[in-house]
Design an enzyme around this catalytic site. Structure first.
Site, PDB file in Angstrom:
ATOM      1  CG  ASP A 158      -0.413  -0.059   2.513  1.00  0.00           C
ATOM      2  OD1 ASP A 158       0.824  -0.134   2.615  1.00  0.00           O
ATOM      3  OD2 ASP A 158      -1.178  -0.013   3.505  1.00  0.00           O
ATOM      4  CB  SER A 159       4.586   1.703  -0.154  1.00  0.00           C
ATOM      5  OG  SER A 159       4.767   0.575  -0.976  1.00  0.00           O
ATOM      6  CG  ASP A 179       0.495  -4.111   1.949  1.00  0.00           C
ATOM      7  OD1 ASP A 179       0.697  -5.059   2.739  1.00  0.00           O
ATOM      8  OD2 ASP A 179       1.228  -3.107   1.891  1.00  0.00           O
ATOM      9  CE  LYS A 225       3.364  -5.849   3.738  1.00  0.00           C
ATOM     10  NZ  LYS A 225       2.781  -4.720   4.507  1.00  0.00           N
ATOM     11  CD  GLU A 230       0.588  -1.604   7.909  1.00  0.00           C
ATOM     12  OE1 GLU A 230       0.301  -0.801   8.833  1.00  0.00           O
ATOM     13  OE2 GLU A 230       1.003  -1.237   6.798  1.00  0.00           O
ATOM     14  CD  GLU A 241       7.953  -0.218   7.385  1.00  0.00           C
ATOM     15  OE1 GLU A 241       7.033  -0.971   7.021  1.00  0.00           O
ATOM     16  OE2 GLU A 241       8.121   0.920   6.915  1.00  0.00           O
TER      17      GLU A 241
HETATM   18  O1  KIV Z   1       3.550  -1.091   1.569  1.00  0.00           O
HETATM   19  C1  KIV Z   1       4.709  -1.513   1.505  1.00  0.00           C
HETATM   20  O2  KIV Z   1       5.439  -1.306   0.524  1.00  0.00           O
HETATM   21  C2  KIV Z   1       5.218  -2.261   2.648  1.00  0.00           C
HETATM   22  C3  KIV Z   1       6.690  -2.505   2.711  1.00  0.00           C
HETATM   23  C4  KIV Z   1       7.401  -1.271   2.999  1.00  0.00           C
HETATM   24  C5  KIV Z   1       7.034  -3.603   3.651  1.00  0.00           C
HETATM   25  O3  KIV Z   1       4.473  -2.617   3.499  1.00  0.00           O
END
Ligand code: KIV
Length: 277
Positions: free
Chosen positions: A50-51, A89, A119, A121, A189
């Site tokens: 989600d970056s 994510d 993924k 969090e 992280e």
């Molecule tokens: O969203 C993302 O790119 C991430 C990584 C920085 C681990 O969660």
């Protein structure tokens, strides 16, 4: 190493890699052309993080990223990297409301986004519930602890976590609980190296670090950071290229050649069939 029948990696492959002491490499990607480049390398995992909200869409944080955003980008990444192991994510609020909603959203990332795993969090009691709910519908879960970007407002900024003895203990306990809940992998992280080492040594599932020191079972970096395609340069990033500079120089050369008439040349020009090809 455990391989799926089509020779592709699966979630068990990464646990085997940890057992064999083989480090795991992960990189983010967000579209077809990035994924096509990544697929030419032998990186182990692509993360559709989600970056993308920050590096692709220009938001201040990751909180505005939606399910539709991740599905759209994950499906494009799959088209560029048909054989890759892709983790997508789960956006903010897509796994916080109810088990049914969580399962539905996780399944959409697999079905519509064409990812292999998801993924999410956090390691609180409700996040552990979410992990169990998703594992229960046969979807591999990668968890994420430490400086979890979706908690930016609670943390009061992007600050290294786990520095005090109390936070160290809490993150360590959550990591153990995440393994118990059935996650196959854990991203760590923005934590001190010692905590990354202790967690990695005490879990049987692999840990993937980003700003978590040298002793995690693998590393992940954001595509733009690794390639110098962003203006951010946090301490934990090593730049392996300077794409921003290369791209700006290339566009300036193109503009200069358009203006002085040296582009296009005969080589880039079409002619009628009777004349030149
Ligand atoms: O969203 C993302 O790119 C991430 C990584 C920085 C681990 O969660």
């Amino acid at each position: 190493m455990t391989k799926a029948p089509n020779n592709a990696l699966n979630s068990a492959s990464f646990i085997a890699m940890k057992q064999e002491g083989r480090k795991i490499s992960m990189i983010t990607a967000y579209d077809f052309s990035m994924a096509s480049c990544v697929a030419q390398s032998d990186v182990d995992i692509i993360l559709v993080g989600d970056s993308l909200g920050m590096v692709v869409l220009g938001y201040d944080n990751t909180l505005q990223v939606t399910m539709d955003d991740i599905i759209y980008h994950s499906a494009a990444v799959r088209r560029g990297a048909p054989k890759a192991f892709i983790i997508a994510d789960m956006p903010y609020l897509s796994y916080h409301l109810s088990d049914t909603n969580t399962k539905q959203n996780a399944a959409e990332l697999i079905i519509k986004g064409n990812a292999n795993a998801i993924k999410l969090e956090g390691g609180s009691a409700s996040r552990l519930n979410a992990i169990r709910a998703i594992v229960d519908i046969e979807i591999p879960v990668c968890a994420h602890l430490g400086l979890t970007p979706q908690s930016v407002h609670r943390f009061g900024g992007y600050k290294v976590q786990g520095r005090s003895p109390e936070e160290h203990e809490e993150i360590f306990i959550q990591a153990k609980a995440i393994e118990q809940a059935g996650a196959f992998m854990l991203v760590l992280e923005g934590i001190p190296e010692l905590l990354g080492k202790e967690i990695s040594e005490s879990l049987s599932i692999p840990t993937i670090g980003i700003g978590a020191g040298r002793y995690t079972d693998g590393q992940v970096l954001v595509y733009h950071d690794l390639l110098g395609y962003s203006n951010m340069q946090p301490k934990f990033v090593k730049q392996y290229a300077a794409l921003n500079t290369t791209i700006a120089q290339a566009i300036s050369s193109y503009t200069a050649e358009v203006r002085n008439g040296s582009f296009p040349t005969e080589k880039q020009t079409y002619y009628p069939i009777s004349n030149k090809e």
